[in-house]
Design an enzyme around this catalytic site. Sequence first.
Site, mmCIF file in Angstrom:
data_model
loop_
_atom_site.group_PDB
_atom_site.id
_atom_site.type_symbol
_atom_site.label_atom_id
_atom_site.label_comp_id
_atom_site.label_asym_id
_atom_site.label_seq_id
_atom_site.Cartn_x
_atom_site.Cartn_y
_atom_site.Cartn_z
ATOM 1 C CD GLU A 175 -2.873 1.043 2.448
ATOM 2 O OE1 GLU A 175 -2.906 0.004 3.143
ATOM 3 O OE2 GLU A 175 -3.701 1.958 2.567
ATOM 4 C CG ASN B 173 -7.793 2.192 5.255
ATOM 5 O OD1 ASN B 173 -8.651 1.375 4.928
ATOM 6 N ND2 ASN B 173 -7.292 2.232 6.470
ATOM 7 C CG ASN C 255 -9.280 -1.422 1.360
ATOM 8 O OD1 ASN C 255 -8.894 -2.570 1.516
ATOM 9 N ND2 ASN C 255 -9.182 -0.504 2.329
ATOM 10 C CD GLU C 256 -10.258 -2.833 5.800
ATOM 11 O OE1 GLU C 256 -10.233 -1.749 6.424
ATOM 12 O OE2 GLU C 256 -9.592 -3.813 6.137
ATOM 13 C CE1 TYR D 55 -3.439 -6.344 8.781
ATOM 14 C CE2 TYR D 55 -5.666 -5.471 8.640
ATOM 15 C CZ TYR D 55 -4.424 -5.677 8.075
ATOM 16 O OH TYR D 55 -4.164 -5.228 6.807
ATOM 17 C CD GLU E 115 -5.992 -4.851 4.022
ATOM 18 O OE1 GLU E 115 -5.869 -4.529 5.218
ATOM 19 O OE2 GLU E 115 -6.427 -4.080 3.145
ATOM 20 C CD GLN F 104 0.217 -2.631 3.791
ATOM 21 O OE1 GLN F 104 1.016 -2.057 3.101
ATOM 22 N NE2 GLN F 104 -0.873 -2.031 4.240
HETATM 23 O O1 AHR Z 1 -3.072 -2.809 6.094
HETATM 24 C C1 AHR Z 1 -3.348 -1.634 6.795
HETATM 25 C C2 AHR Z 1 -4.800 -1.190 6.654
HETATM 26 O O2 AHR Z 1 -5.636 -2.117 7.280
HETATM 27 C C3 AHR Z 1 -5.340 -1.123 5.240
HETATM 28 O O3 AHR Z 1 -5.069 0.090 4.637
HETATM 29 C C4 AHR Z 1 -6.805 -1.277 5.436
HETATM 30 O O4 AHR Z 1 -7.430 -1.882 4.337
HETATM 31 C C5 AHR Z 1 -6.934 -2.073 6.707
HETATM 32 O O5 AHR Z 1 -7.808 -1.488 7.604
#
Ligand code: AHR
Length: 502
Positions: free
Chosen positions: A29, A74, A174-175, A246, A294, A351
Site C-alpha cells: 500500500e 485505505n 477496499n473495506e 488482524y 489482508e 503487508q
Molecule cells: O493494512 C493496513 C490497513 O488495514 C489497510 O489500509 C486497510 O485496508 C486495513 O484497515
Amino acid sequence: MKHVKASMQVDRSFVVGRVDPRLFGGFVEHLGRAVYEGLYEPGHPTADASGLRTDVLDLVRALDMPVTRYPGGNFVSGYNWEDGVGPRETRPVRLDGAWKTTETNQFGTNEFVDWCRKAHSAPMLAVNLGTRGMEEARQLVEYCNHPGGSYGSDLRREHGYPDPHAVKLWCLGNEIDGPWQIGKKTAREYGRLAEETAKAMRMVDNAIELVVCGSSSAGMPWFAKYEAEVLEHCFDHVDYVSTHVYYNNHKGDTPHFLSKPDEMDRQIKQLAATLDFVSAVRKSRKRIDISFDEWNVWYHSHEQNKTLPEWTSPRPLLEDVYNMEDALVVGGMLITLLNNADRVKIGCIAQTVNVIAPIMTRKGGPAWKQTIYHPFLHASRYGRGVALRPVIDSDTYENADGLATDYLHAAAVMNDDGGVALLAVNRSLDAELELSVRLGGFGGFGVKEWLTMCHADLEAVNTEAQPETVAPETRDGATVKGEEIRAALAPASWNVIRLGQP
Ligand code: AHR
C-alpha cells in the site's frame, strides 16, 4: 519437561482441495515506508536503474508471492491513478487523507507493474470506489490491459509501455463498509456501485477476475449481512469476496493469542456459508470463493504511530517489530488458510515491506527478515499441491473465550513431487507435544527434513543489528515406523516435517 499428546490422521483420499498458489500473495500500500524506502529508493546502494531496491526484491522473490495487491488499502479510496503515471516531473503531490501523508506520486501503476515482474509476482490492482467510481475504474482497465488504438491504451504506450500489463485480478475498492474509509458506503450503495463498475470494467476486458469487498472484518456488526446484501446486486458479476483480519496480543494473554487462527477458521466458514446462502437463494450453481486479501498480526506500532508528525513523506507508520509468538500466530494463520484451500483462493499477507511486514529496511541501509518471514516462506515453499484434511485428536486448553483449543494446530499438504509436508504449531508454552501421525495411502515414506523455529523468549525479535535472533533450524529425531510418524514438538514451536520416498 511437561508433555501433551496429539495424534493426527492424514490420508491421500481425505482431500480439502488443490492449493491455489495465490494463497501466498502479498500486499503493498502507499502507506508509511512500504513503497518509498521499501520497494523504491533511488540512490540506494542496491537500487537498479529504475530505483528499485534489489535487496528487497531478492527477499520477496524467495517468498514466491504469486500475486501482490496494490495500491491499498485505505489509501486507494482517495487515489487518482492518473497522478501516478507519465513523466515524473509533472506528477502532482497530493494529500493522502487516509494516512495523513503527502503522496509524491513518484511511484505509480507502471512502476508497480515493473516491480511485480522483477519480484516474479502478478499485480492485483484495487480501484478507487471511495471518492471515484466506474468511469475511472474502466479507464484504468483500458490503460493497463488494452493493446492500443484507444486514448487510454495509447497513453500507456506513450508512457513507455507498448505491451499491455495484462492485469488479471482487480479489487472493487477496499473495506468500503468501514467508518474510517473515505467514501464509506452502505451495502446497498456499494452493491449497486460494484455491480455497475464490474460490468463497465469487464466491457473493456472480459478476461479479468473481480474481488468485491465484504465487511472489513468479522467483528463488524453487519458481518455476513453486508456480504449477502452486496451480493444481491453484483453476484453475477464478481468472482471473489474479500475478507480481512488482524490479531493482537494487547492483553498479554499468549495462550489466547495463539488460539486466534481458530477464530480465522470460523470467519472463513461463516463467510463461505454466507456466500453459499446467496447462491442457494438465487438457485444458482455459481460458487463465489474467498479472497483473504489482508491478514496478519498488527498492534506493536499503535502507540508509536500517534507520535509521528502529519503531512510528511514517507511517515514511518505501522512499523511493527514482530517477535517469536507473532511468528507462531502467522504460522497458525497459514495453517488455517491451507485447511480451507477449497474456499480461500487468494491470500495476501498485509503487508510486504516495512508496514506490518515480513521484511524491514533502513533508508540507505540493509533489508532484513522479521520473525514472521520464516513461517511464510516455509508455507509458500512447502504448502503447494493438494491440501489434505488432517483428522486431529489433541490434548486441549481453555482459552479466554472459554473455548477448548487443541495444543496441536496442523495442516498437511501433498506436494506435486509426491511427498507430504506437515505444518504444525505446538501451542503449549511449556510442554513438549508428543505427536503421532498416521499416513494412509503413502507407502515407504521417510523423513526428508524437519524444519523448526522456537526461542526461549517469546518476545525475541530480529533487528538490523541482530537479524538472525529468531530463525529456523533443522532437527533430527522424527521417526517413521510403517505408516506412523512420531515427533516431539518443542513448546511454542513452528514445525514443517517433510516426508517422502527416501
Ligand atoms: O493494512 C493496513 C490497513 O488495514 C489497510 O489500509 C486497510 O485496508 C486495513 O484497515
